[in-house]
Design a protein around this motif. Structure first.
Motif, mmCIF file in Angstrom:
data_model
loop_
_atom_site.group_PDB
_atom_site.id
_atom_site.type_symbol
_atom_site.label_atom_id
_atom_site.label_comp_id
_atom_site.label_asym_id
_atom_site.label_seq_id
_atom_site.Cartn_x
_atom_site.Cartn_y
_atom_site.Cartn_z
ATOM 1 N N ALA A 148 0.851 -1.195 0.000
ATOM 2 C CA ALA A 148 0.000 0.000 0.000
ATOM 3 C C ALA A 148 0.880 1.236 0.000
ATOM 4 N N HIS A 149 0.742 2.037 -1.022
ATOM 5 C CA HIS A 149 1.397 3.344 -1.122
ATOM 6 C C HIS A 149 0.330 4.399 -0.852
ATOM 7 N N PRO A 150 0.717 5.625 -0.550
ATOM 8 C CA PRO A 150 -0.290 6.658 -0.260
ATOM 9 C C PRO A 150 -1.324 6.842 -1.376
ATOM 10 N N ASP A 151 -0.893 6.679 -2.639
ATOM 11 C CA ASP A 151 -1.823 6.922 -3.748
ATOM 12 C C ASP A 151 -2.079 5.701 -4.617
ATOM 13 N N GLY A 152 -1.644 4.534 -4.189
ATOM 14 C CA GLY A 152 -1.855 3.344 -5.008
ATOM 15 C C GLY A 152 -1.550 2.063 -4.271
ATOM 16 N N ILE A 153 -1.921 0.965 -4.905
ATOM 17 C CA ILE A 153 -1.643 -0.373 -4.387
ATOM 18 C C ILE A 153 -0.810 -1.092 -5.436
ATOM 19 N N GLU A 154 0.323 -1.624 -5.007
ATOM 20 C CA GLU A 154 1.188 -2.376 -5.912
ATOM 21 C C GLU A 154 1.021 -3.864 -5.653
ATOM 22 N N VAL A 155 0.744 -4.600 -6.718
ATOM 23 C CA VAL A 155 0.666 -6.059 -6.664
ATOM 24 C C VAL A 155 1.882 -6.577 -7.414
ATOM 25 N N ALA A 156 2.703 -7.397 -6.748
ATOM 26 C CA ALA A 156 3.903 -7.958 -7.379
ATOM 27 C C ALA A 156 3.903 -9.465 -7.172
ATOM 28 N N VAL A 157 4.098 -10.197 -8.249
ATOM 29 C CA VAL A 157 4.155 -11.654 -8.184
ATOM 30 C C VAL A 157 5.502 -12.089 -8.735
ATOM 31 N N HIS A 158 6.223 -12.855 -7.922
ATOM 32 C CA HIS A 158 7.548 -13.355 -8.283
ATOM 33 C C HIS A 158 7.413 -14.839 -8.590
ATOM 34 N N ASP A 159 7.958 -15.269 -9.742
ATOM 35 C CA ASP A 159 7.947 -16.700 -10.068
ATOM 36 C C ASP A 159 9.290 -17.094 -10.673
ATOM 37 N N HIS A 160 9.442 -18.371 -10.993
ATOM 38 C CA HIS A 160 10.733 -18.895 -11.442
ATOM 39 C C HIS A 160 10.880 -18.960 -12.966
ATOM 40 N N SER A 161 9.860 -18.592 -13.703
ATOM 41 C CA SER A 161 9.952 -18.630 -15.164
ATOM 42 C C SER A 161 10.568 -17.335 -15.688
ATOM 43 N N PRO A 162 11.517 -17.426 -16.619
ATOM 44 C CA PRO A 162 12.087 -16.215 -17.201
ATOM 45 C C PRO A 162 11.190 -15.608 -18.286
ATOM 46 N N LEU A 163 10.171 -16.341 -18.718
ATOM 47 C CA LEU A 163 9.327 -15.879 -19.819
ATOM 48 C C LEU A 163 8.341 -14.814 -19.360
ATOM 49 N N PRO A 164 8.318 -13.671 -20.038
ATOM 50 C CA PRO A 164 7.371 -12.617 -19.652
ATOM 51 C C PRO A 164 5.963 -12.974 -20.101
ATOM 52 N N PRO A 165 4.961 -12.367 -19.460
ATOM 53 C CA PRO A 165 3.602 -12.548 -19.961
ATOM 54 C C PRO A 165 3.519 -12.003 -21.384
ATOM 55 N N ARG A 166 2.583 -12.525 -22.144
ATOM 56 C CA ARG A 166 2.453 -12.042 -23.520
ATOM 57 C C ARG A 166 0.989 -11.793 -23.848
ATOM 58 N N MET A 167 0.790 -10.811 -24.681
ATOM 59 C CA MET A 167 -0.545 -10.543 -25.195
ATOM 60 C C MET A 167 -0.853 -11.615 -26.236
ATOM 61 N N ARG A 168 -2.055 -12.124 -26.196
ATOM 62 C CA ARG A 168 -2.487 -13.050 -27.232
ATOM 63 C C ARG A 168 -3.984 -12.883 -27.431
ATOM 64 N N THR A 169 -4.444 -13.383 -28.537
ATOM 65 C CA THR A 169 -5.871 -13.293 -28.817
ATOM 66 C C THR A 169 -6.607 -14.214 -27.852
ATOM 67 N N PRO A 170 -7.573 -13.674 -27.105
ATOM 68 C CA PRO A 170 -8.325 -14.522 -26.169
ATOM 69 C C PRO A 170 -9.032 -15.654 -26.899
ATOM 70 N N ASP A 171 -9.039 -16.813 -26.281
ATOM 71 C CA ASP A 171 -9.687 -18.002 -26.827
ATOM 72 C C ASP A 171 -11.155 -17.991 -26.393
ATOM 73 N N LEU A 172 -12.028 -17.660 -27.301
ATOM 74 C CA LEU A 172 -13.450 -17.551 -26.978
ATOM 75 C C LEU A 172 -14.162 -18.898 -26.948
ATOM 76 N N HIS A 173 -13.527 -19.947 -27.465
ATOM 77 C CA HIS A 173 -14.224 -21.227 -27.579
ATOM 78 C C HIS A 173 -13.506 -22.398 -26.915
#
Length: 129
Positions: free
Chosen positions: A68-93
């Protein structure tokens, strides 16, 4: 500045994700001044998405930090994969996802992906308080 940290070590499970949401909700509820209900809901949603992605796409372990910062909330998740998240087309089906990372980027003021020197990464989102 208040900080909450939770180590999530079980493999991807609904209960570990629910525990992360519950812990974040309790942390936010104890802040003074309190977060608005809408902000709390948004932070809990981002916690759910980032933890789910970390558990699904890493080795099944991660650490969640909510700060909790005075003007915001920071969410940080640490994991063991070096691969960054990626944008992809959502799978609707097919039910394979693709909605979470774009949603986090729309809800957050900023998002960052920081490689860690020992391997893995930290994915952070700064949200309005």
């Amino acid at each position: 500045m208040d900080t909450m940290s939770v180590n999530l070590t079980p493999a991807l499970s609904a209960s570990s994700i629910a525990d992360a949401r519950d812990d974040a909700h309790a942390f936010l509820g104890a802040l003074v001044p309190a977060c608005a209900a809408e902000a709390t809901g948004t932070v809990v949603l981002v916690v759910s998405e980032l933890v789910t992605n970390a558990l699904r796409h890493s080795d099944g372990t991660c650490t969640l930090d909510v700060t909790a910062h005075p003007d915001g909330i920071e969410v940080a998740v640490h994991d063991h994969s070096p691969l960054p998240p990626r944008m992809r087309t959502p799978d609707l089906h097919g039910g394979t996802g693709g909605f979470g990372w774009p949603m986090v980027n729309r809800l957050a003021r900023t998002t960052t992906v920081t490689p860690q020197p020992t391997g893995g990464k930290t994915v952070s989102a700064l949200l309005p308080r």
